[in-house]
Design an enzyme around this catalytic site. Structure first.
Site, PDB file in Angstrom:
ATOM      1  N   CYS A   1       5.824  -0.259   7.687  1.00 38.57           N
ATOM      2  CA  CYS A   1       5.429   1.115   5.861  1.00 38.57           C
ATOM      3  C   CYS A   1       6.606   1.246   5.480  1.00 38.57           C
ATOM      4  CB  CYS A   1       5.309   1.798   7.357  1.00 38.57           C
ATOM      5  SG  CYS A   1       4.859   3.694   5.861  1.00 38.57           S
TER       6      CYS A   1
ATOM      7  N   GLY B   1       0.979  -1.587   0.417  1.00 36.19           N
ATOM      8  CA  GLY B   1       0.100  -0.156   0.009  1.00 36.19           C
ATOM      9  C   GLY B   1       1.130   1.551   0.096  1.00 36.19           C
TER      10      GLY B   1
ATOM     11  N   HIS C   1      -4.439   1.506   7.795  1.00 40.01           N
ATOM     12  CA  HIS C   1      -2.810   1.774   7.248  1.00 40.01           C
ATOM     13  C   HIS C   1      -3.137   2.645   6.814  1.00 40.01           C
ATOM     14  CE1 HIS C   1       1.897   1.116   7.907  1.00 40.01           C
ATOM     15  NE2 HIS C   1       1.586   2.551   6.622  1.00 40.01           N
ATOM     16  N   GLU C   2      -3.171   3.151   5.399  1.00 37.42           N
ATOM     17  CA  GLU C   2      -2.641   3.873   4.645  1.00 37.42           C
ATOM     18  C   GLU C   2      -4.221   5.194   4.857  1.00 37.42           C
ATOM     19  OE1 GLU C   2      -0.605   3.588   2.530  1.00 37.42           O
ATOM     20  OE2 GLU C   2      -0.352   1.402   2.882  1.00 37.42           O
TER      21      GLU C   2
ATOM     22  N   HIS D   1      -2.384   7.784   6.637  1.00 42.18           N
ATOM     23  CA  HIS D   1      -1.371   8.398   6.373  1.00 42.18           C
ATOM     24  C   HIS D   1      -2.100   9.961   6.332  1.00 42.18           C
ATOM     25  CE1 HIS D   1       2.594   6.401   6.680  1.00 42.18           C
ATOM     26  NE2 HIS D   1       2.305   5.578   5.594  1.00 42.18           N
TER      27      HIS D   1
ATOM     28  N   GLN E   1       3.104  10.150   1.345  1.00 43.00           N
ATOM     29  CA  GLN E   1       4.272   9.700   1.257  1.00 43.00           C
ATOM     30  C   GLN E   1       5.269  10.010   0.030  1.00 43.00           C
ATOM     31  OE1 GLN E   1       2.387   5.417   2.396  1.00 43.00           O
ATOM     32  NE2 GLN E   1       4.589   5.367   3.157  1.00 43.00           N
TER      33      GLN E   1
HETATM   34 ZN    ZN Z   1       2.978   3.868   5.886  1.00 38.92          ZN
END
Ligand code: ZN
Length: 158
Positions: free
Chosen positions: A88, A46, A130-131, A134, A51
């Protein structure tokens, strides 16, 4: 398509809240393609736009059965909970356990601007949580229950 540079956890951009996408233009479509390429190249499951330095609510996931591109993803329902190991791409060489919902419903816009809804569970649900975190400037290490030593893990498998 092009690879984009993955920002690491010392980068303050990872702590900012991303803005919603209001128009799915060529720049957003190119971003999505680049994110899939960058995720694949890094062998990740992912990736979220911050990021790669873009503060837009865009994520890509791939649990091994092909990439899914999500614009403005929103988790609308959660059920159960599960503790499992996460890592990550922005926090290299570390991993740890995090508690996440076991099942969830996520709505998002696809590349054509069509609203989609997916019911996900287990690993895929974990990736989406998780994404989406972010996009709100949250890293999994903020929620980590226990750090896992990767060297010990690998030795244990020999
Ligand atoms: Zn991550």
């Amino acid at each position: 398509m092009a690879l984009r540079q993955i920002r690491l956890d010392s980068d303050p951009i990872l702590r900012k809240v991303s803005r919603e996408v209001t128009e799915i233009n060529d720049r957003i479509l190119e971003l999505l393609d680049d994110m899939v390429e960058t995720m694949d190249d890094a062998e990740g499951v992912g990736l979220a736009a911050p990021q790669v330095g873009i503060l837009r609510r865009v994520i890509v996931i791939d649990a091994g059965d092909g990439p899914i591109k999500m614009i403005n993803p929103v988790i609308t329902d959660e059920a159960g909970s599960e503790i499992d190991v996460e890592g990550c791409l922005s926090v290299p060489n570390r991993s740890g356990t995090v508690k996440r919902p076991r099942e969830l419903k996520v709505t998002y816009l696809d590349e054509n601007g069509i609203k989609q809804t997916l019911d996900l569970e287990g690993f895929k649900a974990r990736i989406v949580c998780h994404e989406v975190d972010h996009l709100d400037g949250i890293l999994y290490t903020d929620k980590m229950i226990e750090e896992i030593d990767m060297n010990e893990l690998m030795q244990g498998e020999e």
